[in-house]
Design a protein around this motif. Structure first.
Motif, PDB file in Angstrom:
ATOM      1  N   MET A 118       0.806  -1.224   0.000  1.00 32.49           N
ATOM      2  CA  MET A 118       0.000   0.000   0.000  1.00 32.49           C
ATOM      3  C   MET A 118       0.841   1.277   0.000  1.00 32.49           C
ATOM      4  O   MET A 118       0.464   2.261  -0.628  1.00 32.49           O
ATOM      5  N   ALA A 119       1.935   1.284   0.701  1.00 40.01           N
ATOM      6  CA  ALA A 119       2.680   2.517   0.934  1.00 40.01           C
ATOM      7  C   ALA A 119       3.378   3.105  -0.293  1.00 40.01           C
ATOM      8  O   ALA A 119       3.387   4.325  -0.449  1.00 40.01           O
ATOM      9  N   PRO A 120       3.983   2.309  -1.177  1.00 39.80           N
ATOM     10  CA  PRO A 120       4.703   2.937  -2.290  1.00 39.80           C
ATOM     11  C   PRO A 120       3.818   3.683  -3.281  1.00 39.80           C
ATOM     12  O   PRO A 120       4.282   4.588  -3.959  1.00 39.80           O
ATOM     13  N   PRO A 161       4.004  12.913   0.567  1.00 43.46           N
ATOM     14  CA  PRO A 161       2.978  12.359  -0.309  1.00 43.46           C
ATOM     15  C   PRO A 161       1.853  11.678   0.472  1.00 43.46           C
ATOM     16  O   PRO A 161       2.022  11.272   1.620  1.00 43.46           O
ATOM     17  N   VAL A 162       0.706  11.556  -0.171  1.00 43.83           N
ATOM     18  CA  VAL A 162      -0.451  10.885   0.414  1.00 43.83           C
ATOM     19  C   VAL A 162      -0.429   9.432  -0.054  1.00 43.83           C
ATOM     20  O   VAL A 162      -0.365   9.153  -1.249  1.00 43.83           O
ATOM     21  N   THR A 163      -0.460   8.486   0.896  1.00 47.87           N
ATOM     22  CA  THR A 163      -0.408   7.065   0.571  1.00 47.87           C
ATOM     23  C   THR A 163      -1.525   6.323   1.292  1.00 47.87           C
ATOM     24  O   THR A 163      -2.234   6.880   2.120  1.00 47.87           O
ATOM     25  N   LEU A 164      -1.623   5.034   0.983  1.00 48.77           N
ATOM     26  CA  LEU A 164      -2.570   4.168   1.682  1.00 48.77           C
ATOM     27  C   LEU A 164      -1.945   3.518   2.918  1.00 48.77           C
ATOM     28  O   LEU A 164      -2.557   2.650   3.533  1.00 48.77           O
ATOM     29  N   ALA A 165      -0.750   3.934   3.283  1.00 47.63           N
ATOM     30  CA  ALA A 165      -0.071   3.332   4.427  1.00 47.63           C
ATOM     31  C   ALA A 165      -0.846   3.562   5.715  1.00 47.63           C
ATOM     32  O   ALA A 165      -0.870   2.687   6.588  1.00 47.63           O
ATOM     33  N   THR A 166      -1.498   4.702   5.848  1.00 49.63           N
ATOM     34  CA  THR A 166      -2.275   4.965   7.058  1.00 49.63           C
ATOM     35  C   THR A 166      -3.410   3.967   7.198  1.00 49.63           C
ATOM     36  O   THR A 166      -3.693   3.483   8.293  1.00 49.63           O
ATOM     37  N   LEU A 167      -4.042   3.621   6.092  1.00 49.70           N
ATOM     38  CA  LEU A 167      -5.077   2.586   6.110  1.00 49.70           C
ATOM     39  C   LEU A 167      -4.490   1.256   6.569  1.00 49.70           C
ATOM     40  O   LEU A 167      -5.095   0.542   7.371  1.00 49.70           O
ATOM     41  N   GLY A 168      -3.303   0.932   6.091  1.00 51.01           N
ATOM     42  CA  GLY A 168      -2.648  -0.302   6.511  1.00 51.01           C
ATOM     43  C   GLY A 168      -2.326  -0.310   7.992  1.00 51.01           C
ATOM     44  O   GLY A 168      -2.438  -1.341   8.660  1.00 51.01           O
ATOM     45  N   VAL A 169      -1.942   0.843   8.526  1.00 54.24           N
ATOM     46  CA  VAL A 169      -1.654   0.944   9.960  1.00 54.24           C
ATOM     47  C   VAL A 169      -2.923   0.701  10.764  1.00 54.24           C
ATOM     48  O   VAL A 169      -2.921  -0.048  11.751  1.00 54.24           O
ATOM     49  N   TYR A 170      -4.037   1.295  10.341  1.00 50.99           N
ATOM     50  CA  TYR A 170      -5.287   1.096  11.067  1.00 50.99           C
ATOM     51  C   TYR A 170      -5.814  -0.328  10.908  1.00 50.99           C
ATOM     52  O   TYR A 170      -6.425  -0.876  11.831  1.00 50.99           O
ATOM     53  N   VAL A 207       9.988   0.224   0.092  1.00 54.72           N
ATOM     54  CA  VAL A 207       8.598   0.082   0.504  1.00 54.72           C
ATOM     55  C   VAL A 207       7.974   1.394   0.970  1.00 54.72           C
ATOM     56  O   VAL A 207       6.794   1.422   1.290  1.00 54.72           O
ATOM     57  N   PHE A 208       8.747   2.460   1.013  1.00 49.27           N
ATOM     58  CA  PHE A 208       8.199   3.740   1.428  1.00 49.27           C
ATOM     59  C   PHE A 208       7.590   4.447   0.211  1.00 49.27           C
ATOM     60  O   PHE A 208       7.694   3.980  -0.915  1.00 49.27           O
ATOM     61  N   ALA A 209       6.944   5.572   0.442  1.00 48.51           N
ATOM     62  CA  ALA A 209       6.249   6.307  -0.617  1.00 48.51           C
ATOM     63  C   ALA A 209       7.182   6.595  -1.792  1.00 48.51           C
ATOM     64  O   ALA A 209       8.336   7.000  -1.602  1.00 48.51           O
ATOM     65  N   GLY A 210       6.687   6.373  -2.982  1.00 48.28           N
ATOM     66  CA  GLY A 210       7.476   6.614  -4.177  1.00 48.28           C
ATOM     67  C   GLY A 210       8.572   5.582  -4.392  1.00 48.28           C
ATOM     68  O   GLY A 210       9.550   5.852  -5.081  1.00 48.28           O
ATOM     69  N   PHE A 211       8.421   4.404  -3.803  1.00 51.18           N
ATOM     70  CA  PHE A 211       9.403   3.314  -3.911  1.00 51.18           C
ATOM     71  C   PHE A 211      10.791   3.759  -3.449  1.00 51.18           C
ATOM     72  O   PHE A 211      11.785   3.501  -4.105  1.00 51.18           O
ATOM     73  N   THR A 212      10.836   4.417  -2.298  1.00 53.24           N
ATOM     74  CA  THR A 212      12.105   4.830  -1.701  1.00 53.24           C
ATOM     75  C   THR A 212      12.402   3.942  -0.495  1.00 53.24           C
ATOM     76  O   THR A 212      11.532   3.223  -0.013  1.00 53.24           O
ATOM     77  N   ALA A 213      13.628   4.012  -0.019  1.00 52.16           N
ATOM     78  CA  ALA A 213      14.026   3.197   1.130  1.00 52.16           C
ATOM     79  C   ALA A 213      15.269   3.781   1.774  1.00 52.16           C
ATOM     80  O   ALA A 213      15.891   4.702   1.233  1.00 52.16           O
ATOM     81  N   GLY A 214      15.630   3.237   2.918  1.00 47.89           N
ATOM     82  CA  GLY A 214      16.880   3.580   3.577  1.00 47.89           C
ATOM     83  C   GLY A 214      16.726   4.555   4.724  1.00 47.89           C
ATOM     84  O   GLY A 214      15.659   5.111   4.971  1.00 47.89           O
ATOM     85  N   PHE A 215      17.838   4.731   5.427  1.00 47.30           N
ATOM     86  CA  PHE A 215      17.861   5.628   6.575  1.00 47.30           C
ATOM     87  C   PHE A 215      17.644   7.095   6.204  1.00 47.30           C
ATOM     88  O   PHE A 215      17.064   7.835   6.993  1.00 47.30           O
TER      89      PHE A 215
END
Length: 104
Positions: A19-21, A30-39, A67-75
């Protein structure tokens, strides 16, 4: 029950990863569906297992899986502009899980 719980935690973490990317870029955050996944994790797993699913999601992103928004990752993402939102998923899932447990 331990295997069942582990599988559910992994499935909800995988749902977050899917959902998040997918993001709508509106400004620096950015606005993602990750919040829905958290709930969903909070409602289906409860506060502590939901936190484990979100923690697994954050660990995957920190490890380099995009797996983060926009297919990003890392510290740099975890400690950048959107990092506060990502870290905020942990208290959010715990509070929502506790509220679901009390009200439902």
């Amino acid at each position: 029950m331990k295997v069942r719980n582990s599988v559910l935690i992994a499935l909800l973490a995988a749902a977050l990863c899917v959902m998040a990317p997918l993001a709508v870029p509106l400004g620096p955050v950015p606005v993602t569906l990750a919040t829905l996944g958290v709930y969903l994790a909070a409602g289906l797993l409860g506060p502590w297992q939901g936190a484990a699913a979100v923690g697994l999601y954050l660990a995957l992103g920190a490890g380099g899986v995009p797996v983060f928004a926009g297919f990003t990752a890392g510290f740099p993402v975890l400690f950048g502009v959107t990092g506060g939102f990502l870290w905020g998923y942990l208290p959010c899932v715990i509070l929502a899980g506790l509220l679901c447990r009390r009200c439902c």
